[in-house]
Write a protein that holds these residues in place. Sequence first.
Motif, PDB file in Angstrom:
ATOM      1  N   ARG A 188      46.568  25.864 -19.735  1.00 42.26           N
ATOM      2  CA  ARG A 188      45.436  26.618 -20.271  1.00 42.26           C
ATOM      3  C   ARG A 188      44.598  25.735 -21.197  1.00 42.26           C
ATOM      4  NH1 ARG A 188      48.095  30.151 -22.619  1.00 42.26           N
ATOM      5  NH2 ARG A 188      48.386  31.480 -20.812  1.00 42.26           N
ATOM      6  N   THR A 189      45.257  24.938 -22.019  1.00 39.52           N
ATOM      7  CA  THR A 189      44.548  24.028 -22.915  1.00 39.52           C
ATOM      8  C   THR A 189      43.732  23.021 -22.107  1.00 39.52           C
ATOM      9  OG1 THR A 189      46.212  24.277 -24.639  1.00 39.52           O
ATOM     10  CG2 THR A 189      44.840  22.300 -24.748  1.00 39.52           C
ATOM     11  N   ALA A 190      44.295  22.522 -21.016  1.00 43.37           N
ATOM     12  CA  ALA A 190      43.576  21.562 -20.165  1.00 43.37           C
ATOM     13  C   ALA A 190      42.354  22.212 -19.531  1.00 43.37           C
ATOM     14  CB  ALA A 190      44.504  21.000 -19.094  1.00 43.37           C
ATOM     15  N   VAL A 191      42.503  23.426 -19.036  1.00 45.27           N
ATOM     16  CA  VAL A 191      41.368  24.134 -18.430  1.00 45.27           C
ATOM     17  C   VAL A 191      40.292  24.393 -19.475  1.00 45.27           C
ATOM     18  CG1 VAL A 191      40.650  26.326 -17.384  1.00 45.27           C
ATOM     19  CG2 VAL A 191      42.694  25.164 -16.546  1.00 45.27           C
ATOM     20  N   GLN A 192      40.682  24.833 -20.662  1.00 46.88           N
ATOM     21  CA  GLN A 192      39.703  25.096 -21.712  1.00 46.88           C
ATOM     22  C   GLN A 192      38.984  23.818 -22.149  1.00 46.88           C
ATOM     23  OE1 GLN A 192      42.356  27.079 -24.420  1.00 46.88           O
ATOM     24  NE2 GLN A 192      41.719  29.110 -23.739  1.00 46.88           N
ATOM     25  N   ALA A 193      39.711  22.720 -22.251  1.00 51.68           N
ATOM     26  CA  ALA A 193      39.088  21.437 -22.624  1.00 51.68           C
ATOM     27  C   ALA A 193      38.106  20.997 -21.550  1.00 51.68           C
ATOM     28  CB  ALA A 193      40.156  20.374 -22.848  1.00 51.68           C
ATOM     29  N   TYR A 194      38.479  21.194 -20.289  1.00 55.39           N
ATOM     30  CA  TYR A 194      37.572  20.834 -19.189  1.00 55.39           C
ATOM     31  C   TYR A 194      36.309  21.683 -19.250  1.00 55.39           C
ATOM     32  CZ  TYR A 194      35.505  20.662 -14.580  1.00 55.39           C
ATOM     33  OH  TYR A 194      34.617  20.541 -13.551  1.00 55.39           O
ATOM     34  N   LEU A 195      36.449  22.970 -19.493  1.00 59.07           N
ATOM     35  CA  LEU A 195      35.274  23.834 -19.568  1.00 59.07           C
ATOM     36  C   LEU A 195      34.372  23.450 -20.742  1.00 59.07           C
ATOM     37  CD1 LEU A 195      36.868  27.274 -18.660  1.00 59.07           C
ATOM     38  CD2 LEU A 195      35.378  25.847 -17.228  1.00 59.07           C
ATOM     39  N   ARG A 196      34.966  23.083 -21.887  1.00 56.53           N
ATOM     40  CA  ARG A 196      34.152  22.599 -23.012  1.00 56.53           C
ATOM     41  C   ARG A 196      33.412  21.322 -22.626  1.00 56.53           C
ATOM     42  NH1 ARG A 196      38.241  24.854 -25.971  1.00 56.53           N
ATOM     43  NH2 ARG A 196      39.536  22.992 -26.021  1.00 56.53           N
ATOM     44  N   LEU A 197      34.109  20.423 -21.927  1.00 58.45           N
ATOM     45  CA  LEU A 197      33.475  19.183 -21.469  1.00 58.45           C
ATOM     46  C   LEU A 197      32.330  19.499 -20.512  1.00 58.45           C
ATOM     47  CD1 LEU A 197      33.294  16.112 -21.156  1.00 58.45           C
ATOM     48  CD2 LEU A 197      35.113  16.267 -19.447  1.00 58.45           C
ATOM     49  N   LEU A 198      32.563  20.385 -19.569  1.00 55.77           N
ATOM     50  CA  LEU A 198      31.532  20.763 -18.603  1.00 55.77           C
ATOM     51  C   LEU A 198      30.308  21.345 -19.306  1.00 55.77           C
ATOM     52  CD1 LEU A 198      30.707  21.147 -15.630  1.00 55.77           C
ATOM     53  CD2 LEU A 198      31.857  23.371 -15.713  1.00 55.77           C
ATOM     54  N   HIS A 199      30.512  22.235 -20.262  1.00 55.75           N
ATOM     55  CA  HIS A 199      29.390  22.840 -20.989  1.00 55.75           C
ATOM     56  C   HIS A 199      28.653  21.805 -21.837  1.00 55.75           C
ATOM     57  CE1 HIS A 199      30.992  27.212 -20.603  1.00 55.75           C
ATOM     58  NE2 HIS A 199      31.175  26.516 -19.512  1.00 55.75           N
ATOM     59  N   THR A 200      29.389  20.851 -22.409  1.00 67.01           N
ATOM     60  CA  THR A 200      28.761  19.793 -23.205  1.00 67.01           C
ATOM     61  C   THR A 200      27.894  18.899 -22.324  1.00 67.01           C
ATOM     62  OG1 THR A 200      30.606  19.820 -24.770  1.00 67.01           O
ATOM     63  CG2 THR A 200      29.209  17.852 -24.770  1.00 67.01           C
ATOM     64  N   PRO A 260      29.693  13.431 -26.540  1.00 67.38           N
ATOM     65  CA  PRO A 260      30.503  12.914 -27.640  1.00 67.38           C
ATOM     66  C   PRO A 260      31.869  12.426 -27.153  1.00 67.38           C
ATOM     67  CG  PRO A 260      29.538  15.039 -28.219  1.00 67.38           C
ATOM     68  CD  PRO A 260      29.275  14.814 -26.764  1.00 67.38           C
ATOM     69  N   PRO A 261      32.274  11.233 -27.567  1.00 65.22           N
ATOM     70  CA  PRO A 261      33.572  10.693 -27.142  1.00 65.22           C
ATOM     71  C   PRO A 261      34.736  11.616 -27.456  1.00 65.22           C
ATOM     72  CG  PRO A 261      32.293   8.993 -28.253  1.00 65.22           C
ATOM     73  CD  PRO A 261      31.539  10.284 -28.407  1.00 65.22           C
ATOM     74  N   ALA A 262      34.648  12.384 -28.538  1.00 66.14           N
ATOM     75  CA  ALA A 262      35.747  13.288 -28.906  1.00 66.14           C
ATOM     76  C   ALA A 262      35.965  14.362 -27.844  1.00 66.14           C
ATOM     77  CB  ALA A 262      35.461  13.931 -30.256  1.00 66.14           C
ATOM     78  N   VAL A 263      34.887  14.806 -27.198  1.00 64.21           N
ATOM     79  CA  VAL A 263      35.010  15.830 -26.158  1.00 64.21           C
ATOM     80  C   VAL A 263      35.717  15.243 -24.932  1.00 64.21           C
ATOM     81  CG1 VAL A 263      33.723  17.394 -24.635  1.00 64.21           C
ATOM     82  CG2 VAL A 263      32.962  17.037 -26.986  1.00 64.21           C
ATOM     83  N   LEU A 264      35.346  14.024 -24.572  1.00 61.93           N
ATOM     84  CA  LEU A 264      36.017  13.354 -23.454  1.00 61.93           C
ATOM     85  C   LEU A 264      37.489  13.103 -23.764  1.00 61.93           C
ATOM     86  CD1 LEU A 264      33.271  10.744 -22.542  1.00 61.93           C
ATOM     87  CD2 LEU A 264      33.978  12.693 -21.153  1.00 61.93           C
ATOM     88  N   GLU A 265      37.761  12.653 -24.976  1.00 59.10           N
ATOM     89  CA  GLU A 265      39.137  12.359 -25.374  1.00 59.10           C
ATOM     90  C   GLU A 265      39.992  13.627 -25.372  1.00 59.10           C
ATOM     91  OE1 GLU A 265      41.565  10.557 -29.176  1.00 59.10           O
ATOM     92  OE2 GLU A 265      39.485   9.967 -28.882  1.00 59.10           O
ATOM     93  N   GLU A 266      39.416  14.725 -25.847  1.00 59.28           N
ATOM     94  CA  GLU A 266      40.153  15.990 -25.864  1.00 59.28           C
ATOM     95  C   GLU A 266      40.560  16.395 -24.445  1.00 59.28           C
ATOM     96  OE1 GLU A 266      39.555  20.701 -26.998  1.00 59.28           O
ATOM     97  OE2 GLU A 266      37.808  19.474 -26.520  1.00 59.28           O
ATOM     98  N   ALA A 267      39.630  16.281 -23.501  1.00 58.84           N
ATOM     99  CA  ALA A 267      39.930  16.647 -22.112  1.00 58.84           C
ATOM    100  C   ALA A 267      40.999  15.732 -21.524  1.00 58.84           C
ATOM    101  CB  ALA A 267      38.655  16.604 -21.278  1.00 58.84           C
TER     102      ALA A 267
END
Length: 75
Positions: free
Chosen positions: A11-23, A41-48
């Motif tokens: 679930r965390t991976a899916v949510q991080a991907y969706l945040r990345l997609l929206h960014t 932002p590099p932090a968004v990529l790193e989180e995903a």
Amino acid sequence: MPTAVLTDRERTAVQAYLRLLHTVRAAFDGPPGDPRPPVVPPAVLEEAEQALSAAGLTGNEEEFFRLLQTWCPQP
């Protein structure tokens, strides 16, 4: 319709991907004619990346996108 029960890490991976997609979408939806290239932002990529790794999905895009489609189906 089948119901998928994701683990917390999936679930965390899916949510991080969706945040990345929206960014990324927001970066590309900038003003027309803007001379600056879109920046994610590099932090968004790193989180995903970290979330995918923690869920054991690094290098297994087919499984990840299956989970994504099951959890967040297209309208």
